[in-house]
Design a protein around this motif. Sequence first.
Motif, PDB file in Angstrom:
ATOM      1  N   GLN A 200      75.405  34.354  75.442  1.00  0.00           N
ATOM      2  CA  GLN A 200      75.426  33.455  77.133  1.00  0.00           C
ATOM      3  C   GLN A 200      73.832  32.197  77.168  1.00  0.00           C
ATOM      4  OE1 GLN A 200      75.336  36.411  76.662  1.00  0.00           O
ATOM      5  NE2 GLN A 200      76.328  37.697  78.411  1.00  0.00           N
ATOM      6  N   ILE A 201      72.824  32.748  76.070  1.00  0.00           N
ATOM      7  CA  ILE A 201      71.859  31.559  75.510  1.00  0.00           C
ATOM      8  C   ILE A 201      72.088  30.240  75.351  1.00  0.00           C
ATOM      9  CG2 ILE A 201      69.414  31.516  74.255  1.00  0.00           C
ATOM     10  CD1 ILE A 201      69.133  33.527  76.468  1.00  0.00           C
ATOM     11  N   SER A 202      73.059  30.768  73.991  1.00  0.00           N
ATOM     12  CA  SER A 202      73.858  29.512  73.533  1.00  0.00           C
ATOM     13  C   SER A 202      73.768  28.355  74.569  1.00  0.00           C
ATOM     14  CB  SER A 202      74.239  29.933  72.683  1.00  0.00           C
ATOM     15  OG  SER A 202      74.909  28.720  71.903  1.00  0.00           O
ATOM     16  N   LYS A 203      75.039  28.953  75.596  1.00  0.00           N
ATOM     17  CA  LYS A 203      75.352  28.359  76.200  1.00  0.00           C
ATOM     18  C   LYS A 203      74.822  27.338  77.436  1.00  0.00           C
ATOM     19  CE  LYS A 203      79.185  27.866  80.092  1.00  0.00           C
ATOM     20  NZ  LYS A 203      80.355  28.946  80.956  1.00  0.00           N
ATOM     21  N   LEU A 204      73.526  28.443  77.769  1.00  0.00           N
ATOM     22  CA  LEU A 204      72.489  27.983  79.117  1.00  0.00           C
ATOM     23  C   LEU A 204      71.547  26.773  78.618  1.00  0.00           C
ATOM     24  CD1 LEU A 204      71.913  28.442  81.629  1.00  0.00           C
ATOM     25  CD2 LEU A 204      70.005  29.836  80.741  1.00  0.00           C
ATOM     26  N   TYR A 205      71.294  26.786  77.747  1.00  0.00           N
ATOM     27  CA  TYR A 205      70.145  26.171  76.349  1.00  0.00           C
ATOM     28  C   TYR A 205      71.203  24.830  75.605  1.00  0.00           C
ATOM     29  CZ  TYR A 205      67.202  29.274  78.671  1.00  0.00           C
ATOM     30  OH  TYR A 205      66.351  29.565  79.828  1.00  0.00           O
ATOM     31  N   GLN A 206      72.666  24.680  75.541  1.00  0.00           N
ATOM     32  CA  GLN A 206      72.907  24.263  73.972  1.00  0.00           C
ATOM     33  C   GLN A 206      72.587  24.366  72.995  1.00  0.00           C
ATOM     34  OE1 GLN A 206      72.571  20.503  77.005  1.00  0.00           O
ATOM     35  NE2 GLN A 206      74.994  21.272  76.699  1.00  0.00           N
ATOM     36  N   ILE A 207      72.449  26.049  72.448  1.00  0.00           N
ATOM     37  CA  ILE A 207      71.670  25.935  70.885  1.00  0.00           C
ATOM     38  C   ILE A 207      72.497  26.506  70.214  1.00  0.00           C
ATOM     39  CG2 ILE A 207      70.372  27.604  69.555  1.00  0.00           C
ATOM     40  CD1 ILE A 207      68.525  27.995  72.430  1.00  0.00           C
ATOM     41  N   ASN A 208      72.610  25.815  68.938  1.00  0.00           N
ATOM     42  CA  ASN A 208      73.452  26.198  68.067  1.00  0.00           C
ATOM     43  C   ASN A 208      74.275  27.734  67.576  1.00  0.00           C
ATOM     44  OD1 ASN A 208      74.975  27.002  65.141  1.00  0.00           O
ATOM     45  ND2 ASN A 208      72.838  26.744  64.368  1.00  0.00           N
ATOM     46  N   PRO A 209      75.035  28.490  68.674  1.00  0.00           N
ATOM     47  CA  PRO A 209      75.519  29.862  68.799  1.00  0.00           C
ATOM     48  C   PRO A 209      75.156  30.616  67.260  1.00  0.00           C
ATOM     49  CG  PRO A 209      77.377  28.578  67.779  1.00  0.00           C
ATOM     50  CD  PRO A 209      76.021  27.751  68.838  1.00  0.00           C
ATOM     51  N   ASP A 210      75.359  29.664  66.113  1.00  0.00           N
ATOM     52  CA  ASP A 210      74.467  30.325  64.636  1.00  0.00           C
ATOM     53  C   ASP A 210      73.221  30.882  64.805  1.00  0.00           C
ATOM     54  OD1 ASP A 210      77.565  30.927  64.116  1.00  0.00           O
ATOM     55  OD2 ASP A 210      77.660  29.153  63.144  1.00  0.00           O
ATOM     56  N   CYS A 211      72.819  30.387  65.930  1.00  0.00           N
ATOM     57  CA  CYS A 211      71.422  30.659  65.217  1.00  0.00           C
ATOM     58  C   CYS A 211      70.146  31.647  65.281  1.00  0.00           C
ATOM     59  CB  CYS A 211      70.811  29.620  66.572  1.00  0.00           C
ATOM     60  SG  CYS A 211      68.351  30.447  66.753  1.00  0.00           S
ATOM     61  N   VAL A 212      70.143  32.580  64.386  1.00  0.00           N
ATOM     62  CA  VAL A 212      69.206  33.816  64.596  1.00  0.00           C
ATOM     63  C   VAL A 212      68.028  34.440  65.219  1.00  0.00           C
ATOM     64  CG1 VAL A 212      70.933  34.612  62.509  1.00  0.00           C
ATOM     65  CG2 VAL A 212      68.596  33.685  62.496  1.00  0.00           C
ATOM     66  N   VAL A 213      67.746  35.325  65.879  1.00  0.00           N
ATOM     67  CA  VAL A 213      66.458  35.375  66.220  1.00  0.00           C
ATOM     68  C   VAL A 213      66.307  36.261  65.334  1.00  0.00           C
ATOM     69  CG1 VAL A 213      65.818  36.759  67.752  1.00  0.00           C
ATOM     70  CG2 VAL A 213      67.124  36.324  68.291  1.00  0.00           C
ATOM     71  N   LYS A 214      64.926  36.446  64.883  1.00  0.00           N
ATOM     72  CA  LYS A 214      63.661  37.302  63.431  1.00  0.00           C
ATOM     73  C   LYS A 214      62.820  38.293  63.901  1.00  0.00           C
ATOM     74  CE  LYS A 214      65.211  34.241  59.507  1.00  0.00           C
ATOM     75  NZ  LYS A 214      64.542  33.794  58.243  1.00  0.00           N
ATOM     76  N   ALA A 215      63.111  39.304  63.741  1.00  0.00           N
ATOM     77  CA  ALA A 215      62.073  40.054  63.972  1.00  0.00           C
ATOM     78  C   ALA A 215      60.487  38.927  63.982  1.00  0.00           C
ATOM     79  CB  ALA A 215      61.541  40.891  63.004  1.00  0.00           C
ATOM     80  N   GLY A 216      59.449  40.099  65.005  1.00  0.00           N
ATOM     81  CA  GLY A 216      58.574  38.774  65.349  1.00  0.00           C
ATOM     82  C   GLY A 216      57.092  39.304  64.410  1.00  0.00           C
ATOM     83  N   THR A 217      56.236  39.323  65.334  1.00  0.00           N
ATOM     84  CA  THR A 217      54.886  39.117  64.811  1.00  0.00           C
ATOM     85  C   THR A 217      53.720  39.675  66.080  1.00  0.00           C
ATOM     86  OG1 THR A 217      53.315  38.838  63.376  1.00  0.00           O
ATOM     87  CG2 THR A 217      54.244  36.833  63.637  1.00  0.00           C
ATOM     88  N   THR A 218      52.438  39.458  65.227  1.00  0.00           N
ATOM     89  CA  THR A 218      51.620  39.586  67.107  1.00  0.00           C
ATOM     90  C   THR A 218      50.819  37.962  66.719  1.00  0.00           C
ATOM     91  OG1 THR A 218      49.508  39.875  65.299  1.00  0.00           O
ATOM     92  CG2 THR A 218      50.505  41.364  66.090  1.00  0.00           C
ATOM     93  N   ASP A 219      50.545  37.875  67.683  1.00  0.00           N
ATOM     94  CA  ASP A 219      49.703  36.578  67.592  1.00  0.00           C
ATOM     95  C   ASP A 219      48.899  36.077  66.645  1.00  0.00           C
ATOM     96  OD1 ASP A 219      47.728  38.547  69.006  1.00  0.00           O
ATOM     97  OD2 ASP A 219      47.327  37.003  70.780  1.00  0.00           O
ATOM     98  N   SER A 220      47.930  36.772  66.256  1.00  0.00           N
ATOM     99  CA  SER A 220      46.689  37.053  65.879  1.00  0.00           C
ATOM    100  C   SER A 220      47.551  36.490  64.253  1.00  0.00           C
ATOM    101  CB  SER A 220      45.929  37.969  65.950  1.00  0.00           C
ATOM    102  OG  SER A 220      46.070  39.741  64.636  1.00  0.00           O
ATOM    103  N   ILE A 221      48.299  37.413  63.591  1.00  0.00           N
ATOM    104  CA  ILE A 221      49.037  37.354  62.219  1.00  0.00           C
ATOM    105  C   ILE A 221      49.419  35.857  62.346  1.00  0.00           C
ATOM    106  CG2 ILE A 221      50.706  37.915  60.912  1.00  0.00           C
ATOM    107  CD1 ILE A 221      49.666  41.393  61.482  1.00  0.00           C
ATOM    108  N   ALA A 222      50.360  36.209  63.641  1.00  0.00           N
ATOM    109  CA  ALA A 222      51.434  34.094  63.296  1.00  0.00           C
ATOM    110  C   ALA A 222      50.305  33.890  62.794  1.00  0.00           C
ATOM    111  CB  ALA A 222      51.579  34.159  65.047  1.00  0.00           C
ATOM    112  N   ALA A 223      48.534  33.497  63.532  1.00  0.00           N
ATOM    113  CA  ALA A 223      47.641  32.559  63.150  1.00  0.00           C
ATOM    114  C   ALA A 223      47.356  32.177  61.648  1.00  0.00           C
ATOM    115  CB  ALA A 223      46.543  32.476  64.312  1.00  0.00           C
ATOM    116  N   PHE A 224      47.109  33.333  61.664  1.00  0.00           N
ATOM    117  CA  PHE A 224      47.390  33.722  60.190  1.00  0.00           C
ATOM    118  C   PHE A 224      48.061  33.064  58.711  1.00  0.00           C
ATOM    119  CE2 PHE A 224      47.212  35.387  55.525  1.00  0.00           C
ATOM    120  CZ  PHE A 224      45.672  35.195  55.041  1.00  0.00           C
ATOM    121  N   LEU A 225      49.042  33.438  59.370  1.00  0.00           N
ATOM    122  CA  LEU A 225      50.516  32.977  58.579  1.00  0.00           C
ATOM    123  C   LEU A 225      50.509  31.381  58.957  1.00  0.00           C
ATOM    124  CD1 LEU A 225      53.030  34.959  60.048  1.00  0.00           C
ATOM    125  CD2 LEU A 225      52.271  34.568  57.565  1.00  0.00           C
TER     126      LEU A 225
END
Length: 415
Positions: A200-225
């Motif tokens: 549904q997400i792939s079709k709605l936003y025309q995103i590559n159907p093989d696009c993967v979602v990865k485990a995330g992080t917190t905003d402060s660690i993302a800023a460090f990364l």
Amino acid sequence: MNYYLGLDFGTSGARGIIIDEAKQIILNIKTSQNNYSQPQHWQQALQDLLSQIPLNIAQHLQAIAIDGTSSTVVLCDNKGNSIDDPLWYSDNRGKKYLSEIAKFAPENHLVISAASSLAKLYWWYQQPIFKNACYFLHQADWLAFLLHGKLGISDYHNALKLGYDLISLDYPQWLKNQPFFDILPQITVPGAKIARITPQISKLYQINPDCVVKAGTTDSIAAFLASEVTQAGEAVTSIGSTLVLKLLSKTKIDDNRYGIYSHKLGDLWLTGGASNTGGAVLKHFFDENELQKLSLKINPNLPTNLYYYPLLNKGDRFPINNPNLEPKITPRPKDNVIFLQGLLEGIADIEAKGYELLKELGATPLTKVYTAGGGAKNETWGYIREKRLKVNVSISPQTEAAYGTALLAKSTVLV
């Protein structure tokens, strides 16, 4: 061409950055959504961001990762619908149950804090609505679920304040023994592949159907990364309204007296603390224009010897843990240039004491500092700080959390 999307749901809104294989920024996106009080608003912001991705990029998107504010949590039913208002990172209603949490959690544990994820969960556990709960999720977990459709998955950055054990990489037995344990999420490594986006997400936003979602992080660690710091001994100092130090260390440092705790980053540990000093003190006395003009007139090679401890209100936790610590911003010279220099020196001294404290507690000694936040732009201050820290000080090439999360999306080395 392959592209990677990082989405940042931080304290001031939602934004996204798309990078290519060379880690170059291809697209910056920001939502017009200005209400973030409820999960449906987060969802609207997510939809707004995805709708801004051009077709030629969306069709070559390989991975998505999301960061959210640490300890912002939602209680969900078996379909992932929020059954109550979310509890935000700063919500401290759980403080009334800290004495009960202290009966089963280890002494001085990070979770025995009013704003911890566990304190919020325990508060919910006391409410009648809890009987309808099936999943307890962090903000980033819930948003990722909207993309991949799998409920009950989190990462060990978000789960730290829930009580997850970063040594055993498992929930500790004292947490497993609790009656609410069955609604806690499964924990994985930040950056680990969870699943492809839904059709549904792939079709709605025309995103590559093989696009993967990865485990995330917190905003402060993302800023460090985003700084791409990878070596033990290197650190990022964020100079915003307050002063936040984050140091990569070979050793794990936790000391509740100073609010110090460590996140796991690969084989290293991200440790640090936060002081109440910072840019808010400077802006109390000077506006942006004055700060710029006065800073240019400072001779940093002639110290003021004023030895300020600049605070707006009494009390600090790191590097001095004293709730009654009085600000020291007197005597005030008649010359505003000297006064500003004294404030800059005082904050730099606090920064140096912070890194020295981390070293005393067993962290890897400081070798280099990257600077993020509004204070990074002040070259005079950078010179003052470099003299006190006795290491090279430079500006982080990237400071946006969304860039760090995009790197997480691209990463094959899990953090």
